[in-house]
Motif scaffolding. Structure first.
Motif, PDB file in Angstrom:
ATOM      1  N   SER A 136      43.506  44.965  49.946  1.00 18.96           N
ATOM      2  CA  SER A 136      44.676  45.790  50.222  1.00 18.96           C
ATOM      3  C   SER A 136      44.904  46.693  49.018  1.00 18.96           C
ATOM      4  N   LYS A 137      44.580  47.965  49.174  1.00 21.53           N
ATOM      5  CA  LYS A 137      44.738  48.895  48.046  1.00 21.53           C
ATOM      6  C   LYS A 137      46.193  49.013  47.618  1.00 21.53           C
ATOM      7  N   ALA A 138      47.113  49.009  48.582  1.00 17.37           N
ATOM      8  CA  ALA A 138      48.538  49.128  48.245  1.00 17.37           C
ATOM      9  C   ALA A 138      49.000  47.916  47.429  1.00 17.37           C
ATOM     10  N   THR A 139      48.604  46.722  47.848  1.00 16.06           N
ATOM     11  CA  THR A 139      48.986  45.506  47.127  1.00 16.06           C
ATOM     12  C   THR A 139      48.327  45.459  45.758  1.00 16.06           C
ATOM     13  N   ASN A 140      47.040  45.775  45.709  1.00 16.38           N
ATOM     14  CA  ASN A 140      46.321  45.710  44.443  1.00 16.38           C
ATOM     15  C   ASN A 140      46.800  46.747  43.439  1.00 16.38           C
ATOM     16  N   THR A 141      47.232  47.903  43.922  1.00 15.75           N
ATOM     17  CA  THR A 141      47.770  48.920  43.015  1.00 15.75           C
ATOM     18  C   THR A 141      49.044  48.413  42.349  1.00 15.75           C
ATOM     19  N   LEU A 142      49.941  47.815  43.142  1.00 15.38           N
ATOM     20  CA  LEU A 142      51.161  47.257  42.569  1.00 15.38           C
ATOM     21  C   LEU A 142      50.838  46.095  41.641  1.00 15.38           C
ATOM     22  N   ALA A 143      49.913  45.232  42.036  1.00 22.14           N
ATOM     23  CA  ALA A 143      49.533  44.098  41.190  1.00 22.14           C
ATOM     24  C   ALA A 143      48.980  44.582  39.849  1.00 22.14           C
ATOM     25  N   ALA A 144      48.146  45.607  39.876  1.00 20.32           N
ATOM     26  CA  ALA A 144      47.579  46.143  38.630  1.00 20.32           C
ATOM     27  C   ALA A 144      48.682  46.682  37.725  1.00 20.32           C
ATOM     28  N   THR A 145      49.666  47.344  38.304  1.00 19.17           N
ATOM     29  CA  THR A 145      50.793  47.869  37.518  1.00 19.17           C
ATOM     30  C   THR A 145      51.559  46.726  36.857  1.00 19.17           C
TER      31      THR A 145
ATOM     32  N   GLY B 115      50.875  42.782  30.045  1.00 21.80           N
ATOM     33  CA  GLY B 115      49.857  42.736  29.011  1.00 21.80           C
ATOM     34  C   GLY B 115      48.607  41.996  29.438  1.00 21.80           C
ATOM     35  N   LEU B 116      48.404  41.900  30.738  1.00 16.87           N
ATOM     36  CA  LEU B 116      47.221  41.244  31.285  1.00 16.87           C
ATOM     37  C   LEU B 116      46.241  42.307  31.772  1.00 16.87           C
ATOM     38  N   GLY B 117      45.006  41.953  31.869  1.00 10.59           N
ATOM     39  CA  GLY B 117      43.993  42.900  32.337  1.00 10.59           C
ATOM     40  C   GLY B 117      44.176  43.231  33.811  1.00 10.59           C
ATOM     41  N   GLU B 118      44.364  44.505  34.095  1.00  7.64           N
ATOM     42  CA  GLU B 118      44.497  44.933  35.480  1.00  7.64           C
ATOM     43  C   GLU B 118      43.160  44.893  36.193  1.00  7.64           C
ATOM     44  N   ASP B 119      42.099  44.590  35.458  1.00 11.09           N
ATOM     45  CA  ASP B 119      40.774  44.506  36.062  1.00 11.09           C
ATOM     46  C   ASP B 119      40.632  43.286  36.976  1.00 11.09           C
ATOM     47  N   LYS B 120      41.672  42.458  37.042  1.00 12.43           N
ATOM     48  CA  LYS B 120      41.650  41.279  37.911  1.00 12.43           C
ATOM     49  C   LYS B 120      41.821  41.636  39.382  1.00 12.43           C
ATOM     50  N   VAL B 121      42.147  42.894  39.665  1.00 11.84           N
ATOM     51  CA  VAL B 121      42.341  43.333  41.051  1.00 11.84           C
ATOM     52  C   VAL B 121      41.555  44.618  41.287  1.00 11.84           C
ATOM     53  N   GLN B 122      41.228  44.863  42.558  1.00 14.88           N
ATOM     54  CA  GLN B 122      40.545  46.089  42.932  1.00 14.88           C
ATOM     55  C   GLN B 122      41.590  47.076  43.430  1.00 14.88           C
ATOM     56  N   ALA B 123      41.842  48.128  42.663  1.00 10.95           N
ATOM     57  CA  ALA B 123      42.836  49.129  43.079  1.00 10.95           C
ATOM     58  C   ALA B 123      42.219  50.184  43.948  1.00 10.95           C
TER      59      ALA B 123
END
Length: 129
Positions: free
Chosen positions: A106-115, A121-129
């Motif tokens: 889910s790009k919408a969910t992963n974009t918010l999760a990355a933000t 201060g965690l790596g946003e690389d844990k999700v696919q945006a």
């Protein structure tokens, strides 16, 4: 005991509560009419449909916080329940429906999760945006 107050940002309140919790216990449900926490998630990816899914964002954040020793989360213990049963309780979980969940992120969910992960201060690389 801490509660969200009327008008308080749900995501911010959830993240603060989760970050201070030792155990995250999500209630995962799927009813016969495709409602419930996983029933709603099952719509993502169907005919290109996407939206921020609260259950999915909770799981992404819980896993990320669990993997970082700076946070209190030590365990994730999902409770899996089927539809409400007559007379109380829950019926069996419809495991056969799990095949309906999309493999596409889910790009919408992963974009918010990355933000949110970036703000923590965690790596946003844990999700696919």
């Amino acid at each position: 005991k801490h509660c969200l107050h009327d008008g308080q940002n749900w995501v911010a309140g959830f993240v603060l509560g989760l970050a201070a919790s030792m155990t995250f216990v999500p209630l995962l449900s799927w009813t016969e009419d495709d409602q419930g926490s996983l029933g709603e998630l099952g719509r993502i990816g169907v005919d290109g449909f996407d939206r921020v899914d609260n259950v999915l964002i909770e799981m992404i954040l819980a896993i990320a916080l669990r993997e970082d020793p700076r946070f209190a989360v030590h365990a994730i213990l999902p409770l899996i329940v089927g539809p409400a049963a007559e007379g109380g309780g829950f019926g069996p979980f419809p495991f056969y429906k799990l095949a309906r969940l999309s493999d596409a992120p889910s790009k919408a969910t992963n974009t918010l999760a990355a933000t949110i992960l970036r703000q923590l201060g965690l790596g946003e690389d844990k999700v696919q945006a």
